[in-house]
Design a protein around this motif. Structure first.
Motif, PDB file in Angstrom:
ATOM      1  N   LEU A   1     -13.020 -32.759 110.221  1.00  0.00           N
ATOM      2  CA  LEU A   1     -13.251 -32.164 108.910  1.00  0.00           C
ATOM      3  C   LEU A   1     -14.723 -32.165 108.512  1.00  0.00           C
ATOM      4  N   THR A   2     -15.527 -33.021 109.126  1.00  0.00           N
ATOM      5  CA  THR A   2     -16.945 -33.038 108.802  1.00  0.00           C
ATOM      6  C   THR A   2     -17.753 -32.174 109.762  1.00  0.00           C
ATOM      7  N   ASN A   3     -17.109 -31.608 110.759  1.00  0.00           N
ATOM      8  CA  ASN A   3     -17.784 -30.744 111.704  1.00  0.00           C
ATOM      9  C   ASN A   3     -18.037 -29.388 111.051  1.00  0.00           C
ATOM     10  N   PRO A   4     -19.268 -28.939 110.959  1.00  0.00           N
ATOM     11  CA  PRO A   4     -19.552 -27.661 110.297  1.00  0.00           C
ATOM     12  C   PRO A   4     -18.893 -26.466 110.979  1.00  0.00           C
ATOM     13  N   ALA A   5     -18.730 -26.512 112.288  1.00  0.00           N
ATOM     14  CA  ALA A   5     -18.103 -25.397 112.987  1.00  0.00           C
ATOM     15  C   ALA A   5     -16.639 -25.258 112.581  1.00  0.00           C
ATOM     16  N   VAL A   6     -15.944 -26.384 112.430  1.00  0.00           N
ATOM     17  CA  VAL A   6     -14.539 -26.339 112.019  1.00  0.00           C
ATOM     18  C   VAL A   6     -14.434 -25.838 110.582  1.00  0.00           C
ATOM     19  N   LEU A   7     -15.317 -26.297 109.728  1.00  0.00           N
ATOM     20  CA  LEU A   7     -15.297 -25.826 108.336  1.00  0.00           C
ATOM     21  C   LEU A   7     -15.588 -24.327 108.255  1.00  0.00           C
ATOM     22  N   ALA A   8     -16.550 -23.867 109.053  1.00  0.00           N
ATOM     23  CA  ALA A   8     -16.873 -22.431 109.050  1.00  0.00           C
ATOM     24  C   ALA A   8     -15.699 -21.617 109.564  1.00  0.00           C
ATOM     25  N   THR A   9     -15.025 -22.095 110.594  1.00  0.00           N
ATOM     26  CA  THR A   9     -13.860 -21.386 111.126  1.00  0.00           C
ATOM     27  C   THR A   9     -12.748 -21.339 110.090  1.00  0.00           C
TER      28      THR A   9
END
Length: 144
Positions: free
Chosen positions: A96-104
């Motif tokens: 949840l803190t990974n920016p790529a996952v949040l962007a996706t």
């Protein structure tokens, strides 16, 4: 099922007790053997060089063993500290803190739309609840 769990725990506890008692006996016998080896070394050095040199030689042997043990202790403690720091770092880096996952996730919400996403999440939650209740109901009752 509960009875089997209790019997497994009893068996494991019994095995642990037997192994612990064997380890204690082994440790005591090794200490006795080490004491006899030290006494033999002391007597040999005393006969060859005298009592003062025998005491100094035995002290030197024990100081060297203590230094080696201390080095192993410090290295192991450092390794445990590094492993703990690595585990803490890995825990901080969740998905949840990974920016790529949040962007996706944001792109998915934009593509589907909030109005369409709410019913999909509600149906998914309902399906998850039904599956959880079925798995709980299919388990046999515990034996007592």
């Amino acid at each position: 099922m509960l009875q089997r769990l209790v019997s497994d725990v009893r068996e494991q506890a019994g095995n642990a007790m037997r192994l612990t008692s064997l380890a204690v006996v082994m440790g005591v016998t090794v200490l006795i053997a080490l004491a006899f080896l030290c006494a033999a070394f002391f007597v040999w050095v005393q006969q060859a060089y005298g009592p003062i040199w025998a005491c100094l030689a035995c002290a030197l042997v024990f100081v060297v063993v203590a230094l080696i043990t201390t080095a192993f202790y410090v290295a192991r403690k450092r390794q445990m500290r590094l492993r703990a720091e690595e585990m803490a770092r890995a825990a901080r880096q969740s998905l949840l803190t990974n920016p790529a996952v949040l962007a996706t996730g944001l792109q998915l919400v934009r593509a589907i739309g909030v109005k369409r996403l709410v019913p999909i999440l509600a149906i998914g939650g309902l399906a998850l609840g039904l599956m959880a209740s079925r798995s709980a109901a299919s388990e046999p009752p515990p034996d007592e």
